[in-house]
Design a protein around this motif. Structure first.
Motif, short mmCIF file in Angstrom:
data_model
loop_
_atom_site.label_atom_id
_atom_site.label_comp_id
_atom_site.label_asym_id
_atom_site.label_seq_id
_atom_site.Cartn_x
_atom_site.Cartn_y
_atom_site.Cartn_z
N TRP A 43 0.88 -1.18 0.00
CA TRP A 43 0.00 0.00 0.00
C TRP A 43 0.92 1.23 0.00
N PHE A 44 1.15 1.81 -1.20
CA PHE A 44 2.15 2.86 -1.33
C PHE A 44 1.49 4.10 -1.92
N ASN A 45 1.08 5.02 -1.06
CA ASN A 45 0.36 6.21 -1.52
C ASN A 45 0.28 7.25 -0.41
N GLY A 46 -0.34 8.37 -0.73
CA GLY A 46 -0.53 9.43 0.25
C GLY A 46 -1.99 9.65 0.59
N LEU A 47 -2.80 8.60 0.46
CA LEU A 47 -4.24 8.74 0.70
C LEU A 47 -4.56 9.26 2.11
N ALA A 48 -3.87 8.75 3.10
CA ALA A 48 -4.19 9.14 4.48
C ALA A 48 -3.90 10.62 4.74
#
Length: 352
Positions: free
Chosen positions: A251-256
């Protein structure tokens, strides 16, 4: 244990046990006589890093994070010596969103937002193609309470989210994410995403900023009567990546970053927006569950003065908890040896 002549693995109560009883994160302490001077101990630490670098890299790949505790690192200058000992090529912070200041050598402040502001879970620079592969943190002054940098393993987040929200994860894998951010020309110290465009792209020239942004897959749209604001649009970028070394999806993202505070309250930073690459909004229900899973899975070890933490940027997600007082956590961002030259090297190492 290959580093057994200098390093010993210790256990802390905050660690989590995963498959086969392996503890996360790894915590290493020194084996040396306190009869040696602090300078001699630091030299020994630096020499041990060089001598045991392959073993340390292997341990980092298996465990995601290594916390070095009770080593004689007392100043940013000492920390810079540790950074240089690892010998990784430096990743320059072009396009970065946090406001950071150089301390010494390759050492920068981690974030200059107010200490009471909590920074959401994220991977460093997940919003650009050429993201760093490793990060190194150092605690110069520990807060009396709060201020931890919790970490968690991203492949676990992926597995649990795929089980609970398979449709959302499928869309995330198919379409990726588009990141939009509005920046002024000056840094906004009240935000953890407060870097102005002049700092982010390291220039006062709008044309140069556009060129540097384009290399990162970002389009700049100038706003305002004086064109002193800019909308930076990046993507679509992968929201899930494949870690070649561990053979796992992460899970590699900046969603949070767009969902902080309570689970039902979106981030107050209205200058930052994330949507699926096909233009669909991000599911609130999925994100509420995602944040809950992250809180359940994270490990928060209180900082101790002199701590050094080495992070594999692909495996864990890091966050900074709020504290009532200022602490100093200098940061050094590094590229891996296989990914420091071009975007293509990075894409070869980490395939979508």
């Amino acid at each position: 244990m290959a580093g057994g002549r200098f390093f010993r693995e210790v256990e802390l109560p905050e660690q989590k046990s995963h498959v086969d009883g392996v503890l996360f994160p790894a915590v290493l302490s020194p084996i040396f006589s306190t009869a040696f001077s602090a300078d001699a101990q630091l030299c020994g630490f630096v020499d041990a890093i060089r001598a045991h670098k392959p073993w340390l890299e292997s341990l980092l790949q298996k465990r995601g994070v290594i916390l070095f505790r009770d080593f004689p690192v007392t100043s940013p200058s000492d920390f810079n010596d540790v950074v240089e000992a690892f010998g990784f090529p430096e990743a320059f912070y072009v396009g970065g969103r946090a406001s950071r200041t150089q301390v010494v050598g390759r050492v920068y402040t981690a974030n200059e937002s107010p200490p009471e502001m909590q920074i959401p879970f994220h991977h460093e620079m997940a919003y650009v193609p050429d993201f760093p592969s490793k990060l190194l943190f150092f605690c110069e002054e520990a807060p009396e309470a709060g201020g931890e940098t919790p970490v968690l393993l991203s492949h676990i987040i992926y597995d649990k989210m795929k089980e609970k929200h398979p449709l959302f994860v499928a869309k995330l894998e198919e379409h990726g994410l588009t990141y939009t951010r509005v920046m002024t020309d000056d840094n906004q110290q009240s935000s953890f995403n407060g870097s102005g465009w002049t700092s982010a792209y390291m220039t006062n020239d709008k044309n140069v900023a556009e060129e540097r942004a384009a290399k990162l897959g970002t389009k700049l749209e100038w706003m305002g009567s004086d064109h002193d604001h800019v909308k930076a649009i990046t993507g679509p970028m992968p929201g899930i990546r494949f870690d070649k070394e561990s053979q796992r999806k992460v899970w590699f993202n900046g969603l949070a970053v767009s969902y902080s505070g309570s689970l039902t309250t979106k981030n107050n930073d209205r200058n930052t927006f994330i949507e699926l690459g096909n233009g669909e909004p991000v599911s609130d229900e999925a994100m509420e569950d995602c944040l809950r899973i992250m809180e359940e899975e994270c490990v928060a070890i209180p900082w101790k003065k002199g701590d050094v933490m080495l992070v594999n940027n692909l495996m864990p997600k890091a966050v900074n908890k709020a504290t009532s007082q200022h602490s100093r956590i200098p940061l050094q961002v590094m590229r891996g040896e296989k990914s420091h030259l071009t975007l293509w090297k990075n894409e070869e190492e980490v395939k979508v």
